[in-house]
Design a protein around this motif. Sequence first.
Motif, PDB file in Angstrom:
ATOM      1  N   THR A 234      -3.403  -2.434 -11.099  1.00 55.58           N
ATOM      2  CA  THR A 234      -4.557  -3.200 -11.580  1.00 55.58           C
ATOM      3  C   THR A 234      -5.380  -3.797 -10.444  1.00 55.58           C
ATOM      4  O   THR A 234      -6.556  -4.077 -10.613  1.00 55.58           O
ATOM      5  CB  THR A 234      -4.096  -4.337 -12.519  1.00 55.58           C
ATOM      6  OG1 THR A 234      -3.129  -5.143 -11.834  1.00 55.58           O
ATOM      7  CG2 THR A 234      -3.463  -3.759 -13.779  1.00 55.58           C
ATOM      8  N   GLU A 235      -4.742  -3.995  -9.293  1.00 59.58           N
ATOM      9  CA  GLU A 235      -5.460  -4.502  -8.125  1.00 59.58           C
ATOM     10  C   GLU A 235      -6.043  -3.344  -7.325  1.00 59.58           C
ATOM     11  O   GLU A 235      -5.534  -2.217  -7.384  1.00 59.58           O
ATOM     12  CB  GLU A 235      -4.522  -5.316  -7.241  1.00 59.58           C
ATOM     13  CG  GLU A 235      -3.880  -6.509  -7.934  1.00 59.58           C
ATOM     14  CD  GLU A 235      -4.887  -7.556  -8.351  1.00 59.58           C
ATOM     15  OE1 GLU A 235      -5.893  -7.728  -7.636  1.00 59.58           O
ATOM     16  OE2 GLU A 235      -4.666  -8.205  -9.394  1.00 59.58           O
ATOM     17  N   ARG A 236      -7.103  -3.630  -6.584  1.00 60.64           N
ATOM     18  CA  ARG A 236      -7.736  -2.566  -5.786  1.00 60.64           C
ATOM     19  C   ARG A 236      -6.978  -2.295  -4.484  1.00 60.64           C
ATOM     20  O   ARG A 236      -7.200  -1.262  -3.863  1.00 60.64           O
ATOM     21  CB  ARG A 236      -9.193  -2.919  -5.504  1.00 60.64           C
ATOM     22  CG  ARG A 236     -10.025  -2.995  -6.778  1.00 60.64           C
ATOM     23  CD  ARG A 236     -11.503  -3.127  -6.501  1.00 60.64           C
ATOM     24  NE  ARG A 236     -12.249  -3.224  -7.764  1.00 60.64           N
ATOM     25  CZ  ARG A 236     -13.569  -3.250  -7.861  1.00 60.64           C
ATOM     26  NH1 ARG A 236     -14.306  -3.195  -6.754  1.00 60.64           N
ATOM     27  NH2 ARG A 236     -14.157  -3.335  -9.034  1.00 60.64           N
ATOM     28  N   LYS A 237      -6.126  -3.201  -4.082  1.00 63.33           N
ATOM     29  CA  LYS A 237      -5.258  -2.986  -2.931  1.00 63.33           C
ATOM     30  C   LYS A 237      -3.819  -2.892  -3.425  1.00 63.33           C
ATOM     31  O   LYS A 237      -3.360  -3.780  -4.156  1.00 63.33           O
ATOM     32  CB  LYS A 237      -5.388  -4.126  -1.921  1.00 63.33           C
ATOM     33  CG  LYS A 237      -6.744  -4.204  -1.241  1.00 63.33           C
ATOM     34  CD  LYS A 237      -6.767  -5.308  -0.188  1.00 63.33           C
ATOM     35  CE  LYS A 237      -8.109  -5.366   0.527  1.00 63.33           C
ATOM     36  NZ  LYS A 237      -8.134  -6.411   1.571  1.00 63.33           N
ATOM     37  N   PHE A 238      -3.127  -1.823  -3.039  1.00 65.82           N
ATOM     38  CA  PHE A 238      -1.747  -1.625  -3.493  1.00 65.82           C
ATOM     39  C   PHE A 238      -1.035  -0.694  -2.526  1.00 65.82           C
ATOM     40  O   PHE A 238      -1.635  -0.205  -1.556  1.00 65.82           O
ATOM     41  CB  PHE A 238      -1.708  -1.082  -4.918  1.00 65.82           C
ATOM     42  CG  PHE A 238      -2.533   0.168  -5.150  1.00 65.82           C
ATOM     43  CD1 PHE A 238      -1.962   1.423  -5.055  1.00 65.82           C
ATOM     44  CD2 PHE A 238      -3.885   0.072  -5.472  1.00 65.82           C
ATOM     45  CE1 PHE A 238      -2.715   2.568  -5.270  1.00 65.82           C
ATOM     46  CE2 PHE A 238      -4.646   1.213  -5.691  1.00 65.82           C
ATOM     47  CZ  PHE A 238      -4.062   2.454  -5.588  1.00 65.82           C
ATOM     48  N   THR A 239       0.237  -0.432  -2.788  1.00 66.31           N
ATOM     49  CA  THR A 239       1.041   0.383  -1.879  1.00 66.31           C
ATOM     50  C   THR A 239       1.450   1.694  -2.546  1.00 66.31           C
ATOM     51  O   THR A 239       1.621   1.767  -3.762  1.00 66.31           O
ATOM     52  CB  THR A 239       2.300  -0.369  -1.433  1.00 66.31           C
ATOM     53  OG1 THR A 239       3.030  -0.805  -2.586  1.00 66.31           O
ATOM     54  CG2 THR A 239       1.940  -1.576  -0.577  1.00 66.31           C
ATOM     55  N   ILE A 240       1.595   2.723  -1.699  1.00 62.50           N
ATOM     56  CA  ILE A 240       2.014   4.044  -2.149  1.00 62.50           C
ATOM     57  C   ILE A 240       3.190   4.491  -1.285  1.00 62.50           C
ATOM     58  O   ILE A 240       3.130   4.419  -0.054  1.00 62.50           O
ATOM     59  CB  ILE A 240       0.878   5.074  -2.039  1.00 62.50           C
ATOM     60  CG1 ILE A 240      -0.342   4.631  -2.852  1.00 62.50           C
ATOM     61  CG2 ILE A 240       1.349   6.457  -2.504  1.00 62.50           C
ATOM     62  CD1 ILE A 240      -1.563   5.523  -2.650  1.00 62.50           C
ATOM     63  N   GLN A 241       4.228   4.980  -1.931  1.00 67.34           N
ATOM     64  CA  GLN A 241       5.389   5.506  -1.218  1.00 67.34           C
ATOM     65  C   GLN A 241       5.261   7.024  -1.097  1.00 67.34           C
ATOM     66  O   GLN A 241       5.120   7.731  -2.093  1.00 67.34           O
ATOM     67  CB  GLN A 241       6.679   5.163  -1.957  1.00 67.34           C
ATOM     68  CG  GLN A 241       7.934   5.735  -1.314  1.00 67.34           C
ATOM     69  CD  GLN A 241       9.155   5.617  -2.212  1.00 67.34           C
ATOM     70  OE1 GLN A 241       9.069   5.083  -3.308  1.00 67.34           O
ATOM     71  NE2 GLN A 241      10.290   6.121  -1.743  1.00 67.34           N
ATOM     72  N   ALA A 242       5.316   7.510   0.138  1.00 62.74           N
ATOM     73  CA  ALA A 242       5.434   8.946   0.405  1.00 62.74           C
ATOM     74  C   ALA A 242       6.799   9.196   1.024  1.00 62.74           C
ATOM     75  O   ALA A 242       7.530   8.250   1.337  1.00 62.74           O
ATOM     76  CB  ALA A 242       4.323   9.411   1.339  1.00 62.74           C
ATOM     77  N   ASN A 243       7.158  10.444   1.220  1.00 65.33           N
ATOM     78  CA  ASN A 243       8.444  10.742   1.847  1.00 65.33           C
ATOM     79  C   ASN A 243       8.527  10.210   3.278  1.00 65.33           C
ATOM     80  O   ASN A 243       9.614   9.974   3.797  1.00 65.33           O
ATOM     81  CB  ASN A 243       8.706  12.247   1.846  1.00 65.33           C
ATOM     82  CG  ASN A 243       9.142  12.753   0.486  1.00 65.33           C
ATOM     83  OD1 ASN A 243       9.416  11.963  -0.421  1.00 65.33           O
ATOM     84  ND2 ASN A 243       9.194  14.062   0.317  1.00 65.33           N
ATOM     85  N   SER A 244       7.363  10.010   3.903  1.00 64.45           N
ATOM     86  CA  SER A 244       7.324   9.515   5.279  1.00 64.45           C
ATOM     87  C   SER A 244       7.348   7.995   5.349  1.00 64.45           C
ATOM     88  O   SER A 244       7.468   7.432   6.437  1.00 64.45           O
ATOM     89  CB  SER A 244       6.072  10.035   5.979  1.00 64.45           C
ATOM     90  OG  SER A 244       4.907   9.607   5.287  1.00 64.45           O
ATOM     91  N   GLY A 245       7.211   7.308   4.203  1.00 59.84           N
ATOM     92  CA  GLY A 245       7.214   5.850   4.206  1.00 59.84           C
ATOM     93  C   GLY A 245       6.182   5.284   3.243  1.00 59.84           C
ATOM     94  O   GLY A 245       5.519   6.017   2.507  1.00 59.84           O
TER      95      GLY A 245
END
Length: 289
Positions: free
Chosen positions: A94-105
């Motif tokens: 819902t926020e415009r800033k957030f985190t994404i997990q990839a296999n690299s981190g």
Amino acid sequence: MMKIPFTKMHGLGNSYIYIDGFKHHLQEEDLPIIAKRVSNPYTGIGSDGLILVLPSDEAEVRMRIFNKDGSEAMNCGNGLRCVAKFAYEHQYVTERKFTIQANSGVVDAEVHVNESGQVDSVTVDMGEPILERGEIPMVTVEGSPNDYVISEPFQVMDSKQFVTAVSMGNPHAIFYVDKIEEAPIDTQGPEITSDSRFPESVNVEYVEVVNQQELNFRVWERGSGITQACGTGACASVVASVLNGHMQKGDEVTVHLEGGDLWITWLTNNHVLMRGPATTIAEGEFWIR
């Protein structure tokens, strides 16, 4: 047979088939086969691979990437931007800033929303580049130093090149050319990507320095071949250009890829920012047999 909804998206022409893993579960052993099938432009949908958008215990959303040959990738800059758009527009964040997990981190993403509420561009903090030879990884050969790989002589086929190696969570070999249209991408690219000096294979980038704020760029991606764009490769090329004295750390650099432009900054805190578009092409359903 099972019918699965999909979204086809691209970042500067680097297209993937996106599956909503919040709603649909695919068997682990089927993923390489599905990636090959959907990527085929003649018997499938046509793309550079398959990306799953999934729940995460470490971030707001997780991304898994499978190349068109079925191999799983560690990271994808263009994919990260499209996953950010997908997650925001499907209200998984819902926020415009957030985190994404990839296999690299885990990376930080920020979506930029237009007046109609659609995401048209995304900024991703790609983290710090990895420069140590053994962590890229690149094998030490006789006569080579043991630390960084910056403009190091590199024999490929019948020509002597100079390579700078950088990892952005996935390995990149950067070579400089005077004219980007003359880059031997289709001849040397497949040779370099499978070279034994890169034990985990490598993405191969050819770069022409236009000026201190612009690069021309072409790429051979491991597992996919020639693609229109590579976000992590664009980041690696700017890092390499700073290391080789062509650019200044802290300056935003426009990287001209075949599919369009990305804006890359290697910040003074050592993080690399990537800003660029993310576009939805189509939505539909495909059958898994």
